[in-house]
Design a protein around this motif. Structure first.
Motif, short mmCIF file in Angstrom:
data_model
loop_
_atom_site.label_atom_id
_atom_site.label_comp_id
_atom_site.label_asym_id
_atom_site.label_seq_id
_atom_site.Cartn_x
_atom_site.Cartn_y
_atom_site.Cartn_z
N ILE A 55 42.42 5.76 56.62
CA ILE A 55 43.30 6.91 56.35
C ILE A 55 42.42 8.15 56.18
O ILE A 55 42.67 9.20 56.79
CB ILE A 55 44.13 6.68 55.07
N GLY A 56 41.38 8.03 55.36
CA GLY A 56 40.49 9.15 55.15
C GLY A 56 39.68 9.51 56.37
O GLY A 56 39.44 10.70 56.65
N LEU A 57 39.25 8.49 57.14
CA LEU A 57 38.45 8.76 58.33
C LEU A 57 39.21 9.59 59.36
O LEU A 57 38.65 10.50 59.98
CB LEU A 57 37.98 7.45 58.96
N ILE A 58 40.49 9.26 59.57
CA ILE A 58 41.28 10.01 60.54
C ILE A 58 41.38 11.47 60.11
O ILE A 58 41.28 12.39 60.94
CB ILE A 58 42.69 9.39 60.69
N MET A 59 41.55 11.71 58.81
CA MET A 59 41.60 13.08 58.31
C MET A 59 40.28 13.80 58.57
O MET A 59 40.27 14.95 59.01
CB MET A 59 41.91 13.07 56.81
N CYS A 60 39.17 13.11 58.27
CA CYS A 60 37.85 13.72 58.48
C CYS A 60 37.57 13.92 59.96
O CYS A 60 37.00 14.95 60.35
CB CYS A 60 36.77 12.84 57.86
N PHE A 61 37.93 12.95 60.80
CA PHE A 61 37.74 13.08 62.24
C PHE A 61 38.49 14.31 62.77
O PHE A 61 37.96 15.08 63.58
CB PHE A 61 38.24 11.83 62.97
N TRP A 62 39.74 14.47 62.31
CA TRP A 62 40.54 15.60 62.78
C TRP A 62 39.86 16.92 62.43
O TRP A 62 39.73 17.80 63.28
CB TRP A 62 41.95 15.55 62.17
N PHE A 190 47.18 9.43 60.65
CA PHE A 190 47.78 10.23 61.72
C PHE A 190 49.01 10.96 61.20
O PHE A 190 49.19 12.16 61.44
CB PHE A 190 48.15 9.33 62.89
N ALA A 191 49.88 10.24 60.48
CA ALA A 191 51.12 10.83 59.98
C ALA A 191 50.84 11.94 58.97
O ALA A 191 51.49 12.99 58.98
CB ALA A 191 51.99 9.75 59.35
N LEU A 192 49.86 11.72 58.09
CA LEU A 192 49.54 12.73 57.08
C LEU A 192 48.98 14.00 57.72
O LEU A 192 49.35 15.11 57.34
CB LEU A 192 48.54 12.16 56.06
#
Length: 212
Positions: A55-62, A190-192
Motif C-alpha cells: 500500500i505504501g510502496l504504490i503511494m511512494c512509486f506514484w 491504487f485506490a487511495l
C-alpha cells in the motif's frame, strides 16, 4: 491546499505505511491461516506485512514518477533518495548507537537500493522526454501499479524461487498467498492514490476567479 502539497500527501503516508509494515513484520506474532491446501497458500504475519507495505510502496512509486514533472517535488524526491547511501554508510562508519538502531540488514538493503534508485531516476527522466504522459498524475498511477506488480512477481517468482530467500537457500515452491496479499495491497494503494488524483483533477478544472 496547493497542488504540490496535495501531491506530497501520498509520499508522507506511503513512507509511514512502509515503516509500519517493517515494524509489523518484526513484531507481529499470530498463527496465520491457509487459503488453500499447500505451503504456498499459507498467509502469516510476513504476508500481511507485505500487503501493508505494498500500500505504501504504490503511494511512494506514484510520487516518484510525478516528482519529475515539477522542480519542487523533484527536490523532495532527490532529498529522500540521498538518504539511502547515508543510512548504509552510517551503519558501517557511524557511532555505535546508530549501528544498533539501523541494523546490518537494513544497512545492506539501503546500499543495494541505491544503484536501483539511480537507475530508476535515469529511466523516469527518459520517460519524461519520450512519453511525458506517464509522469502525469493519471499516467503515473498506472505506471506505479504496473511497477508494484512487477516487483511482487519478480520477488516471488524469480528471487525467492530460484536465487535466495533473504540470504538463505531458495524455496522449492511459490508463495501464492503472499502474491495475493501483495496484489491486495497494490489495489488498496491504487485506490487511495486515485482519490488524490481525483482531487488534483478537480482543482485543475476549477475556473480561476476573475480579478476584482
Amino acid at each position: 491546499m496547493p497542488s504540490t502539497h496535495l501531491k506530497s500527501v501520498p509520499l508522507v503516508l506511503g513512507v509511514m505505511i512502509v515503516l509500519f509494515a517493517i515494524s509489523f513484520d518484526s513484531q507481529a506474532n499470530f498463527a496465520g491461516f491457509q487459503v488453500m491446501d499447500g505451503p504456498g497458500w499459507f498467509i502469516g504475519p510476513r504476508a500481511v506485512a507485505h500487503m501493508i507495505g505494498f500500500i505504501g510502496l504504490i503511494m511512494c512509486f506514484w510520487f516518484f514518477f510525478i516528482s519529475f514533472a515539477e522542480k519542487t517535488t523533484l527536490r523532495m524526491n532527490l532529498a529522500l533518495g540521498s538518504l539511502l547511501p547515508i543510512i548504509g554508510l552510517a551503519y558501517f562508519w557511524g557511532p555505535e548507537f546508530l549501528q544498533e538502531k539501523i541494523g546490518n540488514l537494513h544497512a545492506l538493503l539501503a546500499l543495494q537500493m541505491t544503484p536501483i534508485y539511480l537507475a530508476a531516476c535515469c529511466w523516469v527522466y527518459m520517460m519524461k522526454k519520450l512519453t511525458p504522459r506517464l509522469i502525469s498524475p493519471k499516467g503515473a498511477l498506472v505506471t506505479a501499479m504496473c511497477g508494484g506488480v512487477g516487483v511482487s512477481l519478480y520477488w516471488e517468482l524469480l528471487q525467492q524461487r530460484f536465487i535466495n530467500v533473504y540470504g538463505d537457500a531458495p524455496r522449492d515452491y511459490i508463495q501464492f498467498g503472499q502474491i495475493l496479499c501483495d496484489l491486495t495491497g497494490i489495489a488498496i494503494g491504487f485506490a487511495l492514490v486515485a482519490l488524490i488524483v481525483n482531487q488534483l483533477n478537480k482543482r485543475h478544472h476549477q475556473p480561476h476567479p476573475l480579478p476584482a
